[in-house]
Design a protein around this motif. Sequence first.
Motif, mmCIF file in Angstrom:
data_model
loop_
_atom_site.group_PDB
_atom_site.id
_atom_site.type_symbol
_atom_site.label_atom_id
_atom_site.label_comp_id
_atom_site.label_asym_id
_atom_site.label_seq_id
_atom_site.Cartn_x
_atom_site.Cartn_y
_atom_site.Cartn_z
ATOM 1 N N VAL A 1 23.932 22.724 93.929
ATOM 2 C CA VAL A 1 24.081 24.111 93.524
ATOM 3 C C VAL A 1 23.310 24.311 92.225
ATOM 4 O O VAL A 1 23.458 23.521 91.284
ATOM 5 N N VAL A 2 22.492 25.402 92.210
ATOM 6 C CA VAL A 2 21.735 25.762 91.007
ATOM 7 C C VAL A 2 22.134 27.182 90.648
ATOM 8 O O VAL A 2 21.952 28.112 91.448
ATOM 9 N N THR A 3 22.678 27.359 89.449
ATOM 10 C CA THR A 3 23.084 28.688 88.990
ATOM 11 C C THR A 3 22.060 29.238 88.016
ATOM 12 O O THR A 3 21.269 28.498 87.426
ATOM 13 N N ASP A 4 22.092 30.575 87.842
ATOM 14 C CA ASP A 4 21.205 31.276 86.910
ATOM 15 C C ASP A 4 19.759 30.808 87.085
ATOM 16 O O ASP A 4 19.100 30.322 86.168
ATOM 17 N N VAL A 5 19.280 30.982 88.314
ATOM 18 C CA VAL A 5 17.954 30.460 88.675
ATOM 19 C C VAL A 5 16.874 31.182 87.862
ATOM 20 O O VAL A 5 16.905 32.408 87.725
ATOM 21 N N GLY A 6 15.930 30.390 87.326
ATOM 22 C CA GLY A 6 14.778 30.938 86.612
ATOM 23 C C GLY A 6 13.479 30.564 87.308
ATOM 24 O O GLY A 6 13.452 29.785 88.268
#
Length: 1146
Positions: free
Chosen positions: A487-492
């Motif tokens: 899981v990757v949050t606040d993707v940039g």
Amino acid sequence: MKAGSGTLIINIMSEGKAESYEGVYQCTARNERGAAISNNIVVRPSRSPLWTKEKLEPITLRNGQSLVLPCRPPIGLPPAIIFWMDNSFQRLPQSERVSQGLNGDLYFSNVLPEDTREDYICYARFNHTQTIQQKQPISVKVLSAKSSRERPPTFLTPEGSKSTKEELRGNVLSLECIAEGLPTPIIYWTKEDGILPPNRTFYRNFKKTLQITQVSEADSGNYQCIAKNTLGTIHHTISVTVKAAPYWIMAPQNLVLSPGENGTLICSANGDPKPRINWLMNGVPIEITPDDPSRKIDGDIIIFSNVQERSSAVYQCNASNEYGYLLANAFVNVLAEPPRILTPENTLYQVIANRPAMLDCAFFGSPLPTIEWFKGAKGSALHEDIYVLHENGTLEIPVAQKDSTGTYTCVARNKLGMAKNEVHLEVKDPTRIIKQPEYAVVQRGSTVSFECKVKHDHTLVPTVTWLKDNNELPNDERFSVDGDQLVVTDVGDHDSGTYTCVANTTLDMVSASAVLSVVAPTPTPAPIYDVPNPPFDLELTDQQDKSVQLSWTPGDDNNSPITKFIIEYEDAMHEAGLWHHQAEVSGTQTTAELKLSPFVNYSFRVLAVNSIGRSLPSEASEQYLTKAAEPDNNPTAVEGLGSEPDNLVITWKPLNGFESNGPGLQYKVSWRQKDGDDEWTSVVVANVSKYIVSGTPTFVPYLIKVQALNDVGFAPEPAVVLGHSGEDLPMVAPGNVHVNVVNSTLAEVHWDPVPLKSIRGHLQGYRIYYWKASQRNRRHLEKKILTFQGSKTHGMLPGLEPFSHYTLNVRVVNGKGEGPASPDRVFHTPEGVPSAPSSLKIVNPTLDSLTLEWDPPSHPNGILTEYTLKYQPINSTHELGPLVDLKIPANKTRWTLKNLNFSTRYKFYLSAHTAAGLGSQITEEAMTTVDEAGILPPDVGAGKGKEEWRKEIVNGSRSRNFYGLKGLMPGTAYKVRVGAAGASGSVSAEGVFETGPAMASRQVDIATQGWFIGLMCAVALLILILLIVCFIRRNKGGKYPVKEKEDAHADPEIQPMKEDDGTFGEYSDAEDHKPLKKGSRTPSDRTVKKEDSDDSLVDYGEGVNGQFNEDGSFIGQYSGKKEKEPAEGNESSEAPSPVNAMNSFV
């Protein structure tokens, strides 16, 4: 010898001179079973000799000439690397025109004015001794006058049309061809009856050098280099023979035999020439070893039969020829050992299903055991239907299945016993990813997840790892692994990339990947990339005598990571303001331990480096002065040479201030005679670079050493150098000088060598002085000199003049100069063929005769015996007629030919004879006069004396020197007078000529010829038929497209002149001996001559030879000398005929 090994260590620095260890070394290892020996190891000290002193004269030559600047480097060990530079140590540019040969010489195919310079310097670099020797500069001056004439290529190297080359198999074959010519030739390479190997062929030095790597016998053959320019092509054939040092076809292999067994040692080698095979046993030639009934030698094979334990030994095979040798050791070990299995018992092997399984069974025994494999407790032997049995005992199961799991037994047997060992095999299920991550596109700031479900064998524990772009995941709390999900949050935007799930077990690994794309990025300014900012806050800590620790703080990297730091130092005591490289460290370090030298006042600075470049240097650190110590090094470049016969000048390169290691730098200079028993004589001198020892004997070898010292102590013991005291002139002349005349231009001189003791110096060679003995002014004899290098006792004198008396003497030359001359020897060159007669001219032409006058050859090269005169007529179509050959006595220089055809041009060839043969010929052309019936003698006057002079005034300002006369009567003789008048008076000249019909009387009237009348009738008949056809078609209503026919068939008579030169034909008169081309009347100056019937007076003038005789008669038509007139570009070739001269008449 190094303890615990066979390594021999020679410390040349502390245990004497390197020369004393020169030789061939061989190592022997021995025990009770035998002795093995190593290959020969050759130890030779490196040498870097000085250049022989020589006086180089300046070279002056014309623009376009070829030039070879010799290098002739001293012979060192290993050989020197040669290169050419100028005084500024800049390499001289090379090209197809200027290049360096394999021998080091600098070749100019043709020189240009920009080649003028005074510093052509050849350097020899000896890498092993780290020295560079310099030849004296060579001065070259190219005269910038008109360039030499263009010329076809000729080879500067190699000489001749053929040469040979030998090379060893496996080496690099280098073939070289350098040619001169103008324009610069281009070199091509071919191989006769073959092609150049494409993957091993390389061209160097602007294709002047052909290199073939890893040559073999197949590369033997004839190689041809071709030099070509616009004027011609030349070839040179190099016959290449590839020889071969011995190489193995089959080297002898170790034998382990049991008593009573048989075996063979095979030593098979090849080479060119065929190598000789020699056998040794325990390092001793086998011929002198005790006889062994179990051993039989048959050339390159040793046959063992019914061996016993006493037969154990180490045998050496030596294969050698003139180019090298091979040496191989092979032991014959006679053992009686029962089988032993070396693989540990109950070894567990685990493999994945459907993959190969390898079960080891390492064994030993003598005789060699046989191996069998069994599966299970009571299974039968496994066979090679589904299994692979390797010679080393390993059992291979190509495709292991689940039912391959079990216990396997390896059994080894020989006649002395049996051994067995059990191993276990487990076959596991493969690891698989049953749910792979999927491609995802998300907006910036959102959350994304990737799923990866793994199925595996229940006995194996998998490890699941996630990667981003094949690297570890960033150490960021936004990334988390929850069971099977990433899981990757606040993707940039920087999270875009490829994410990979990797599942590992102890036996296998699988992976699956998915790509993440981040969309809708907000515009952001592009980062600015630049070199780093300089480091700051430099600090020195842990200050020791020979070390210090430097620390610093890095500056900003400006968006490009720092890759390394460069540390520099300044010596404020010896070289203030000059910064030197000290060390480099990784870009992650901010401290460095620096090694220091004694007696130096250090300051340091640091530069940062990234992918963009270097930063500015930091501020300098505080200064740190290290303590003084004795010098670490001694002076280099120590030499001993005498400047006078009774002294020895010792020179050296002094240490610089940094190397002095302390105050009070001085040098201890020591010397003694090499061949004497004297003790060393020493003197301590100040910081200089030379010391002169006076009162020495002439040219005696001395041992020299120079040691550095300062106020603290001495440097290590210096190396000893060989030098010589001063040279003096040789005392003895060469003896037994005799001359062998080879031919009229070449002689060979022989002499006996001068005793070495009488030379009193380094032998440079022998010098021959020779001169012509018959010169008139004996006070100013033009002596020529030839020098032969080294100890040669014979030499060739080329370029002699035939039929001449010469005198010569020989002198020996050393570094000081020449010795006395040998007694003069006189010799005589035989006759040679003469040169061409100096001149040839034709005078007094008449209707049927011509008179030839000539001067004898300027170089008769002997006694003239006769002249040969050949001549032949030239008809109106410029074809040559039959050749007439006459012999004329040698005392004649004038000859009249009679009974010639009138109005006919003849070509003459004249050459002289000596007893040696026929010489070169000179050619000329002339023409008999026309029929003189209509021409009156000059004293009669024009117009039979009754006509009055007609006068025409020509403006003197006209630029052309001819004038046309109009209104003349055909077939009439005229006298013309041309005069020029000015303020100081007037001058005039007269000539007689006749208008055209005098020649027309001999032309055939074509209109009266039958063939011409028949041809005209046929043409008229064809025209009549064509008109009838046109009339019929017109009456039938058809139209005849006359215009189209005319356009399609343009009049062939209306043809333009040649575009290239504006002439109507091809006429060449470049060579006198070539026949003129048929069917053209166009002269070589590219002007169209008028026909013979033209009334213009221009036809009577040829170049500058169209002139008046003293009696006023015009002879320009008969005195032309085309062969001696060069074609001059666009200049006018019009002759000063009488008409032309009217321009200056007033």
